[in-house]
Write an enzyme that holds these catalytic residues in place. Structure first.
Site, mmCIF file in Angstrom:
data_model
loop_
_atom_site.group_PDB
_atom_site.id
_atom_site.type_symbol
_atom_site.label_atom_id
_atom_site.label_comp_id
_atom_site.label_asym_id
_atom_site.label_seq_id
_atom_site.Cartn_x
_atom_site.Cartn_y
_atom_site.Cartn_z
ATOM 1 N N CYS A 268 0.600 -1.257 -0.227
ATOM 2 C CA CYS A 268 0.021 -0.084 0.467
ATOM 3 C C CYS A 268 1.101 0.640 0.027
ATOM 4 C CB CYS A 268 -1.068 -0.079 1.412
ATOM 5 S SG CYS A 268 -2.659 1.030 0.693
ATOM 6 N N HIS B 238 -3.273 -5.262 1.583
ATOM 7 C CA HIS B 238 -2.851 -5.551 2.928
ATOM 8 C C HIS B 238 -2.278 -7.233 2.895
ATOM 9 C CE1 HIS B 238 -2.317 -1.269 4.103
ATOM 10 N NE2 HIS B 238 -3.606 -0.837 4.021
ATOM 11 N N GLU C 90 -1.043 -7.932 4.993
ATOM 12 C CA GLU C 90 -0.504 -8.673 6.328
ATOM 13 C C GLU C 90 -2.249 -8.468 7.245
ATOM 14 O OE1 GLU C 90 0.416 -5.795 4.707
ATOM 15 O OE2 GLU C 90 -0.824 -3.764 5.990
HETATM 16 N N1 GLN Z 1 -3.344 6.882 0.491
HETATM 17 C C1 GLN Z 1 -2.475 6.518 1.302
HETATM 18 C C2 GLN Z 1 -1.001 7.303 0.737
HETATM 19 O O1 GLN Z 1 -0.941 8.299 0.199
HETATM 20 C C3 GLN Z 1 -2.198 4.790 1.984
HETATM 21 C C4 GLN Z 1 -3.007 4.212 2.193
HETATM 22 C C5 GLN Z 1 -2.598 2.851 2.877
HETATM 23 O O2 GLN Z 1 -1.744 2.663 3.035
HETATM 24 N N2 GLN Z 1 -3.152 2.166 3.263
HETATM 25 O O3 GLN Z 1 -0.346 6.808 1.579
#
Ligand code: GLN
Length: 193
Positions: free
Chosen positions: A79, A176, A178
């Site tokens: 992410c 994710h 995790e």
């Molecule tokens: N949108 C977030 C960012 O720009 C990432 C979201 C996340 O890691 N759950 O960092």
């Protein structure tokens, strides 16, 4: 025994550490240069990419982590971690920087904002079926031909986008792993080290 670290500046560090513990790996939490130099692989967690980027600068880790990635350190970004590894960040902050280790363009919040977070079944090459958890997830909008796509998702019927990618030792996930209740993606990554 190879040492696996989790970059522990901000984000869901504990969740990664717990999943790694579940597959028998006592992960190092990486906050200092000495800790960074000690690991054989590193996970960049989800969280807030601009905050993690800022803390990489203030902690003095930014340059050394870039060097280690260029030298072939296996890294898995989930992410926000994927955003930090990408070559191009769309809808980023004007001053947002990234390592450019994955030849992909990602759009921040590309699946919608927090309220549009969702779960979806995924089929992951080398892993099998799992539930992908997407929270303000980045969407991979462009990727070069040498990117290995391990899983895709067509979320809104507009076409499939990669959600787990890899170029050699550099891995990135929009979702994710995790948070999906098992350690199979982590196992797959660790087995590749
Ligand atoms: N949108 C977030 C960012 O720009 C990432 C979201 C996340 O890691 N759950 O960092």
């Amino acid at each position: 025994m190879r040492r696996v670290g989790v970059l522990a500046l901000q984000g869901d560090v504990r969740e990664h550490v717990a999943v790694l513990a579940g597959i028998g790996i006592a992960a190092d939490q990486v906050r200092t240069l000495a800790q960074l130099n000690d690991v054989d692989a590193l996970i960049l967690p989800g969280g807030e990419s601009t905050t993690i980027a800022h803390l990489l600068v203030t902690s003095g880790l930014r340059v050394r982590l870039g060097e280690r990635i260029r030298e072939g350190l296996p890294v898995l970004g989930t992410c926000a971690g994927l955003i930090l590894l990408s070559e191009e960040v769309l809808d980023g902050r004007a001053d947002q920087w990234s390592y450019g280790a994955l030849p992909v363009a990602v759009r921040r919040n590309g699946y919608g904002r927090q309220i549009a977070s969702f779960e979806s079944p995924l089929e992951v090459a080398g892993v099998g079926s799992l539930t992908g958890v997407f929270i303000r997830a980045p969407r991979v909008e462009r990727w070069s031909a040498d990117v290995e796509v391990l899983a895709t998702l067509d979320h809104d019927g507009t076409g499939a986008h990669p959600v787990l990618v890899r170029v050699g030792p550099v891995w990135g996930a929009s979702f994710h792993p995790e948070l999906s209740g098992d350690g199979r993606v982590h196992r797959h990554f660790v087995d590749s080290i």
